[in-house]
Scaffold this active site. Structure first.
Site, PDB file in Angstrom:
ATOM      1  N   HIS A  84      -3.353   6.088   4.724  1.00  0.00           N
ATOM      2  CA  HIS A  84      -1.964   6.335   5.134  1.00  0.00           C
ATOM      3  C   HIS A  84      -1.531   7.725   4.666  1.00  0.00           C
ATOM      4  O   HIS A  84      -2.022   8.233   3.658  1.00  0.00           O
ATOM      5  CB  HIS A  84      -1.011   5.339   4.460  1.00  0.00           C
ATOM      6  CG  HIS A  84      -1.158   3.920   4.906  1.00  0.00           C
ATOM      7  ND1 HIS A  84      -1.939   3.514   5.945  1.00  0.00           N
ATOM      8  CD2 HIS A  84      -0.557   2.792   4.414  1.00  0.00           C
ATOM      9  CE1 HIS A  84      -1.825   2.188   6.092  1.00  0.00           C
ATOM     10  NE2 HIS A  84      -1.006   1.744   5.177  1.00  0.00           N
ATOM     11  N   CYS A 137       0.811  -1.229   0.000  1.00  0.00           N
ATOM     12  CA  CYS A 137       0.000   0.000   0.000  1.00  0.00           C
ATOM     13  C   CYS A 137       0.844   1.280   0.000  1.00  0.00           C
ATOM     14  O   CYS A 137       0.587   2.209  -0.774  1.00  0.00           O
ATOM     15  CB  CYS A 137      -0.954  -0.010   1.183  1.00  0.00           C
ATOM     16  SG  CYS A 137      -0.171  -0.436   2.740  1.00  0.00           S
TER      17      CYS A 137
END
Ligand code: A2P
Length: 355
Positions: free
Chosen positions: A243, A130
């Site tokens: 994130h 990710c």
């Protein structure tokens, strides 16, 4: 007539699995049959898809018979067992785990960056980590114009990266702390609520954790160069989803902020978010649920004439995992690389980039 495909989701009950399901529905992915697969823990459960409750099946040897495409997000050890079996049964697997990412036979694809790599697949295509996906989508458009020599990244990673149960754990910890009770940590090694800690993946002898080395090695593979020097510090923060990353880029020659802003305001999969007067920049709470990676705070690095600093937030479950996997699947369909028994590279039809 538009062809449709028999699709299986391995890990359908997880954070990424449920997002995959929603994306397949909202993007009107051409599905003729959908098989939802998980562990015995999910036996008897159902998940909603297109207005119906679809039963979740426990993955077994026969699960991939007749399946064209598998979207797998059930962890590396599960993928290592089941992905080869799915390929042997004739399916193409888009795998979200780290199991095959650095295998030279397996393409590692971010559709906005290296869609052409998918054509070389031999049954498995890997979805990158990710943090790597979010970073590469933003850095690639700049690297195209002026090669990047060095990347220094610091990440601020949400609980979602460790799955649905980790997200629940942070909420439970927060409730405990607010009630003056000691927080329990089971999924994470330490309480994450009201805390942060360096990423809890395995450390190598140089002191880098696996997550940091994924950013180093996967970015090089996706960009197709070993020349870029990359270093990263990955940190878990008490954010539920999405994130953030602070990225320092050193280019071969000076790169103006204005040009970087122009490029990133037009780059696919990226949205420029910056209001200097209001001190308003990307935030995980605003990136959650979005397809685009938000980028802003683009500024000259005052310590280096060829340096730029930038800040990004991106939905880890969406572009960092499920959306990227679905985009790969759409790419495979547009290039006719799924739904036929896979051939080794060289015997395949020529690939045409669709992004
Ligand atoms: P289950 O819900 O039955 O445990 P997350 O990353 O959010 O934790 O989700 C992990 C996903 O992978 C879940 O759907 C989980 O199913 C599935 N999974 C984990 N281990 C296995 C396994 N050994 N076989 C099949 N599915 C698994």
């Amino acid at each position: 007539m538009r062809r449709s495909y028999r699709v299986a989701i391995l890990g359908a009950t997880g954070a990424v699995g449920t997002e995959l399901l929603q994306l397949l529905e909202s993007r009107q992915f051409p599905i003729s049959e959908l098989r939802l697969l998980a562990s015995p823990r999910s036996s008897g459960s159902t998940l909603p898809f297109m207005g119906e409750q679809v039963p979740v099946q426990v993955v077994e040897e026969s699960s991939f018979q007749g399946i064209d495409l598998v979207l797998a997000s059930a962890g590396g050890s599960t993928s290592k067992v089941w992905a080869p079996k799915a390929v042997a049964a004739g399916a193409v697997v888009v795998d979200n785990s780290s199991a095959f990412r650095m295998d030279p036979q397996v393409p590692l694809v971010v559709p906005e960056v290296n869609p052409q790599a998918a054509a070389a697949h031999q049954g498995i295509i890997a979805n990158p980590n990710c943090t790597t996906i979010l970073m590469t989508v933003v850095v690639w458009p700049l690297h195209q114009v002026q090669p990047v020599r060095r990347i220094v990244a610091a990440t601020y990673q949400s609980a979602s990266g460790a799955g649905a149960r980790a997200m629940e754990e942070v909420k439970t910890q927060a409730r405990a702390i607010l009630a003056d009770e000691p927080p329990k940590a089971e999924i994470f090694p330490y309480p994450l609520a009201f805390n942060l800690f360096p990423h809890n993946s395995k450390l190598n002898p140089q002191g880098y954790c696996e997550e940091e080395m994924k950013m180093v090695n996967e970015t090089r593979k996706i960009f197709g160069t070993e020349e870029i020097r990359i270093t990263a510090t990955c940190v878990r923060v008490p954010v539920l989803r999405a994130h953030s990353e602070a990225i320092n880029l050193e280019f071969e020659a000076p790169f103006s902020v204005k040009q970087a802003e122009e490029l990133l305001s037009q780059a696919p999969g990226v949205k420029l978010v910056q209001d200097w007067e209001a001190n308003y920049f990307p935030m995980p709470i605003e990136a959650s649920g979005l397809d685009e990676v938000l980028v802003g705070r683009i500024r000259q690095d005052i310590s280096h004439p060829c340096g730029l600093e930038l800040w990004l937030s991106g939905d880890q479950i969406r572009k960092g995992a499920a959306l990227n996997a679905v985009q790969i699947a759409e790419l495979l369909i547009s290039q006719k690389l799924v739904g036929q028994k896979h051939k080794p590279p060289g015997e395949q039809q020529p690939a045409h980039s669709s992004l």
